[in-house]
Design an enzyme around this catalytic site. Structure first.
Site, mmCIF file in Angstrom:
data_model
loop_
_atom_site.group_PDB
_atom_site.id
_atom_site.type_symbol
_atom_site.label_atom_id
_atom_site.label_comp_id
_atom_site.label_asym_id
_atom_site.label_seq_id
_atom_site.Cartn_x
_atom_site.Cartn_y
_atom_site.Cartn_z
ATOM 1 N N SER A 144 0.825 -1.218 0.000
ATOM 2 C CA SER A 144 0.000 0.000 0.000
ATOM 3 C C SER A 144 0.848 1.252 0.000
ATOM 4 O O SER A 144 0.393 2.315 -0.414
ATOM 5 C CB SER A 144 -0.843 0.063 1.276
ATOM 6 N N HIS A 165 -1.084 -3.018 -7.392
ATOM 7 C CA HIS A 165 -1.791 -2.527 -6.215
ATOM 8 C C HIS A 165 -3.300 -2.598 -6.432
ATOM 9 O O HIS A 165 -3.875 -1.799 -7.156
ATOM 10 C CB HIS A 165 -1.345 -1.086 -5.875
ATOM 11 N N GLU A 177 -3.622 -0.334 -9.789
ATOM 12 C CA GLU A 177 -2.457 0.514 -10.072
ATOM 13 C C GLU A 177 -1.291 -0.413 -10.427
ATOM 14 O O GLU A 177 -0.949 -1.306 -9.645
ATOM 15 C CB GLU A 177 -2.097 1.360 -8.844
HETATM 16 N N1 CAA Z 1 -17.366 -9.902 -2.747
HETATM 17 C C1 CAA Z 1 -18.349 -9.933 -3.668
HETATM 18 N N2 CAA Z 1 -19.317 -9.015 -3.731
HETATM 19 C C2 CAA Z 1 -19.286 -8.021 -2.830
HETATM 20 C C3 CAA Z 1 -18.295 -7.920 -1.851
HETATM 21 C C4 CAA Z 1 -17.301 -8.922 -1.828
HETATM 22 N N3 CAA Z 1 -16.297 -8.923 -0.929
HETATM 23 N N4 CAA Z 1 -18.526 -6.823 -1.103
HETATM 24 C C5 CAA Z 1 -19.607 -6.233 -1.609
HETATM 25 N N5 CAA Z 1 -20.074 -6.958 -2.664
HETATM 26 C C6 CAA Z 1 -21.177 -6.629 -3.554
HETATM 27 C C7 CAA Z 1 -22.340 -7.488 -3.349
HETATM 28 O O1 CAA Z 1 -22.845 -7.788 -4.622
HETATM 29 C C8 CAA Z 1 -23.331 -6.634 -2.614
HETATM 30 O O2 CAA Z 1 -24.579 -7.011 -2.913
HETATM 31 P P1 CAA Z 1 -25.255 -8.248 -2.096
HETATM 32 O O3 CAA Z 1 -25.191 -7.889 -0.641
HETATM 33 O O4 CAA Z 1 -26.603 -8.289 -2.665
HETATM 34 O O5 CAA Z 1 -24.489 -9.486 -2.381
HETATM 35 C C9 CAA Z 1 -22.987 -5.231 -3.118
HETATM 36 O O6 CAA Z 1 -21.590 -5.276 -3.364
HETATM 37 C C10 CAA Z 1 -23.252 -4.155 -2.123
HETATM 38 O O7 CAA Z 1 -22.572 -4.450 -0.945
HETATM 39 P P2 CAA Z 1 -23.095 -4.045 0.491
HETATM 40 O O8 CAA Z 1 -24.592 -3.939 0.470
HETATM 41 O O9 CAA Z 1 -22.487 -4.988 1.470
HETATM 42 O O10 CAA Z 1 -22.462 -2.634 0.794
HETATM 43 P P3 CAA Z 1 -22.169 -1.358 -0.096
HETATM 44 O O11 CAA Z 1 -23.278 -1.054 -1.014
HETATM 45 O O12 CAA Z 1 -21.713 -0.315 0.847
HETATM 46 O O13 CAA Z 1 -20.914 -1.752 -0.976
HETATM 47 C C11 CAA Z 1 -18.534 -1.569 -0.980
HETATM 48 C C12 CAA Z 1 -19.785 -2.266 -0.395
HETATM 49 C C13 CAA Z 1 -18.383 -2.008 -2.442
HETATM 50 C C14 CAA Z 1 -17.367 -2.082 -0.175
HETATM 51 C C15 CAA Z 1 -18.680 -0.015 -0.917
HETATM 52 O O14 CAA Z 1 -19.084 0.370 0.380
HETATM 53 C C16 CAA Z 1 -17.404 0.710 -1.248
HETATM 54 O O15 CAA Z 1 -17.065 0.886 -2.414
HETATM 55 N N6 CAA Z 1 -16.650 1.174 -0.204
HETATM 56 C C17 CAA Z 1 -15.407 1.895 -0.377
HETATM 57 C C18 CAA Z 1 -14.288 0.906 -0.555
HETATM 58 C C19 CAA Z 1 -12.966 1.582 -0.807
HETATM 59 O O16 CAA Z 1 -12.819 2.792 -0.850
HETATM 60 N N7 CAA Z 1 -11.930 0.743 -0.981
HETATM 61 C C20 CAA Z 1 -10.576 1.206 -1.146
HETATM 62 C C21 CAA Z 1 -9.868 1.137 0.180
HETATM 63 S S1 CAA Z 1 -8.177 1.697 0.069
HETATM 64 C C22 CAA Z 1 -7.353 0.388 -0.537
HETATM 65 O O17 CAA Z 1 -7.871 -0.666 -0.770
HETATM 66 C C23 CAA Z 1 -5.894 0.605 -0.803
HETATM 67 C C24 CAA Z 1 -4.939 0.351 0.310
HETATM 68 O O18 CAA Z 1 -3.782 0.075 -0.027
HETATM 69 C C25 CAA Z 1 -5.271 0.490 1.724
HETATM 70 P P1 NAD Z 2 -4.062 -9.125 6.292
HETATM 71 O O1 NAD Z 2 -3.576 -8.828 7.652
HETATM 72 O O2 NAD Z 2 -5.528 -9.293 6.063
HETATM 73 O O3 NAD Z 2 -3.348 -10.460 5.722
HETATM 74 C C1 NAD Z 2 -1.962 -10.653 5.702
HETATM 75 C C2 NAD Z 2 -1.718 -12.167 5.642
HETATM 76 O O4 NAD Z 2 -0.321 -12.378 5.398
HETATM 77 C C3 NAD Z 2 -2.051 -12.888 6.942
HETATM 78 O O5 NAD Z 2 -2.966 -13.950 6.663
HETATM 79 C C4 NAD Z 2 -0.698 -13.423 7.449
HETATM 80 O O6 NAD Z 2 -0.815 -14.687 8.087
HETATM 81 C C5 NAD Z 2 0.077 -13.525 6.143
HETATM 82 N N1 NAD Z 2 1.522 -13.475 6.311
HETATM 83 C C6 NAD Z 2 2.249 -12.598 7.058
HETATM 84 N N2 NAD Z 2 3.572 -12.833 6.904
HETATM 85 C C7 NAD Z 2 3.674 -13.871 6.010
HETATM 86 C C8 NAD Z 2 4.781 -14.555 5.423
HETATM 87 N N3 NAD Z 2 6.029 -14.228 5.726
HETATM 88 N N4 NAD Z 2 4.512 -15.560 4.551
HETATM 89 C C9 NAD Z 2 3.253 -15.910 4.242
HETATM 90 N N5 NAD Z 2 2.161 -15.285 4.776
HETATM 91 C C10 NAD Z 2 2.377 -14.289 5.647
HETATM 92 O O7 NAD Z 2 -3.483 -7.976 5.346
HETATM 93 P P2 NAD Z 2 -4.109 -7.345 4.013
HETATM 94 O O8 NAD Z 2 -5.052 -6.277 4.388
HETATM 95 O O9 NAD Z 2 -4.544 -8.453 3.113
HETATM 96 O O10 NAD Z 2 -2.811 -6.607 3.409
HETATM 97 C C11 NAD Z 2 -1.816 -7.337 2.729
HETATM 98 C C12 NAD Z 2 -0.951 -6.383 1.920
HETATM 99 O O11 NAD Z 2 -1.793 -5.684 0.981
HETATM 100 C C13 NAD Z 2 -0.237 -5.294 2.731
HETATM 101 O O12 NAD Z 2 0.967 -4.996 2.108
HETATM 102 C C14 NAD Z 2 -1.214 -4.126 2.629
HETATM 103 O O13 NAD Z 2 -0.575 -2.882 2.827
HETATM 104 C C15 NAD Z 2 -1.694 -4.277 1.207
HETATM 105 N N6 NAD Z 2 -3.011 -3.710 0.910
HETATM 106 C C16 NAD Z 2 -3.999 -3.709 1.841
HETATM 107 C C17 NAD Z 2 -5.243 -3.175 1.517
HETATM 108 C C18 NAD Z 2 -6.381 -3.180 2.499
HETATM 109 O O14 NAD Z 2 -7.366 -2.455 2.280
HETATM 110 N N7 NAD Z 2 -6.339 -3.931 3.567
HETATM 111 C C19 NAD Z 2 -5.472 -2.658 0.230
HETATM 112 C C20 NAD Z 2 -4.421 -2.705 -0.716
HETATM 113 C C21 NAD Z 2 -3.182 -3.201 -0.355
#
Ligand code: CAA
Ligand code: NAD
Length: 309
Positions: A144, A165, A177
């Site tokens: 991330s 990503h 990405e």
């Molecule tokens: N698998 C399959 N389908 C899914 C699902 C999953 N894990 N999650 C949601 N859905 C689908 C389902 O079809 C669901 O309909 P049903 O309940 O009828 O099956 C539909 O999406 C709607 O879901 P919900 O009613 O549970 O909730 P929602 O309308 O709020 O949608 C969401 C869920 C898609 C997660 C939406 O809330 C959303 O887009 N949230 C923002 C997510 C976001 O910003 N993600 C990026 C995070 S940052 C990142 O990832 C990067 C990083 O490195 C940290």
């Molecule tokens: P998570 O905590 O849900 O899962 C991580 C998994 O990795 C765990 O099941 C753990 O047992 C396993 N693990 C740790 N060390 C290990 C090793 N040495 N060998 C094998 N398995 C090992 O984490 P996550 O949210 O799935 O995030 C995973 C990666 O993806 C991170 O780099 C995170 O920054 C990135 N990421 C996270 C998100 C998010 O929304 N959570 C979105 C995009 C990218």
């Protein structure tokens, strides 16, 4: 169609030997992200092995993938229970689970790392992957926030290394990405873009910069919401409602942080704060730190900013 940045990036560097077509994908880490990446890869008819050091994470991933597929199948084949079952089992049949990294990467054309956001642990894993994989295997990280140049520092062949990503939840989020660092070859980059399209994502190209595009904007926003709350300016539910109804976000910043995982949010910010100590946007949050210390990592643990059933 490739974006202009991507086209320029593709044109800019020399090509290396052609890498093989991607049929076999190994996903390392079976958490939130790894299970989703495995699902979309198998759904694109690729053979997938999911590896985790923790057997219970693999068991949980198996269940999570199945229930996610059921949701997808219900939508795709609303009135056809047979077709729903066929879709779920055909995708599940293409996914194998393992706790052994070396065995699992031997036949991989593409390795996608999705383990904990910790540079030392990732580096150690990549050394093991490179030693066991074929000399043509593409090696990628779903980090991330970490720089690819830092994660891949000890790789012998950096031309086959890049970033994929994905976004959480992977089956629903349409973006991927694709990240290249200075040594990523054109051929590797092209193959990663092709893989992204094959798994149904819209790809954008990005340089090896902390947080790439989305997280560089999104994570400081999530922390700014925390600071607003910590100052006592508004309650968490009100901040969440405000951003959903006032800015059109599907989730408010606290709901989203819980969804991402508070430990992951903390790892991201701690890393950036260490690298850029004077940047106010990267200041850690005492509240977040205390929740993570208490094991309240968000939805995945049942409690974070909010409580979940
Ligand atoms: N698998 C399959 N389908 C899914 C699902 C999953 N894990 N999650 C949601 N859905 C689908 C389902 O079809 C669901 O309909 P049903 O309940 O009828 O099956 C539909 O999406 C709607 O879901 P919900 O009613 O549970 O909730 P929602 O309308 O709020 O949608 C969401 C869920 C898609 C997660 C939406 O809330 C959303 O887009 N949230 C923002 C997510 C976001 O910003 N993600 C990026 C995070 S940052 C990142 O990832 C990067 C990083 O490195 C940290
Ligand atoms: P998570 O905590 O849900 O899962 C991580 C998994 O990795 C765990 O099941 C753990 O047992 C396993 N693990 C740790 N060390 C290990 C090793 N040495 N060998 C094998 N398995 C090992 O984490 P996550 O949210 O799935 O995030 C995973 C990666 O993806 C991170 O780099 C995170 O920054 C990135 N990421 C996270 C998100 C998010 O929304 N959570 C979105 C995009 C990218």
């Amino acid at each position: 169609m490739l974006s202009s940045t991507c086209t320029a990036a593709v044109r800019g560097l020399s090509t290396t030997a052609q890498l093989s077509k991607i049929n076999n994908v190994t996903v390392i880490g079976a958490g939130l992200m790894g299970s989703g990446i495995a699902q979309v890869s198998a759904n694109a008819k690729l053979n997938v092995v999911v590896v985790d050091s923790n057997q219970s994470a693999l068991d949980k991933a198996q269940k999570g993938i199945e229930s996610s597929l059921q949701r997808v199948a219900k939508k795709k084949h609303a009135d056809d229970a047979k077709a729903q079952t066929a879709l779920v089992s055909s995708v599940l049949d293409r996914i194998k689970m393992s706790t052994n990294v070396s065995d699992s990467v031997k036949d991989a054309d593409l390795v996608i790392e999705a383990i904990v956001e910790n540079i030392d642990i990732k580096r150690k894993l990549f050394a093991e992957v490179e030693a066991a994989a074929k000399p043509t295997t593409l090696i990628t990280t779903n980090t991330s926030s970490l720089r690819l140049a830092d994660i891949g520092l000890n790789l012998k062949d950096k031309t086959r290394f890049g970033g994929l990503h994905f976004f959480n939840p992977v089956p629903m989020m349409k973006l991927l990405e694709v990240v290249r660092h200075n040594d990523t070859s054109d051929d590797t980059f092209q193959k990663l873009m092709e893989y992204g399209k094959a798994v149904g994502k819209t790809t954008v190209a990005c340089k090896d910069t902390p947080g790439f595009i989305v997280n560089r904007l999104l994570v400081p926003y999530m922390f700014e919401a925390l600071r607003l709350y910590e100052r006592g300016d508004a309650s968490m539910p009100d901040i969440d409602v405000a951003m959903k109804l006032g800015a059109g976000y599907p989730m408010g910043p606290f709901e989203l942080s819980d969804y991402v995982g508070l430990d992951t949010c903390k790892f991201i910010m701690d890393g950036w704060h260490k690298q850029y100590p004077d940047e106010v946007a990267f200041k850690p949050s005492p509240l977040l730190d205390s929740l993570v210390d208490a094991g309240k990592t968000g939805r995945k643990s049942g409690e974070g900013f909010y409580k979940y059933k």
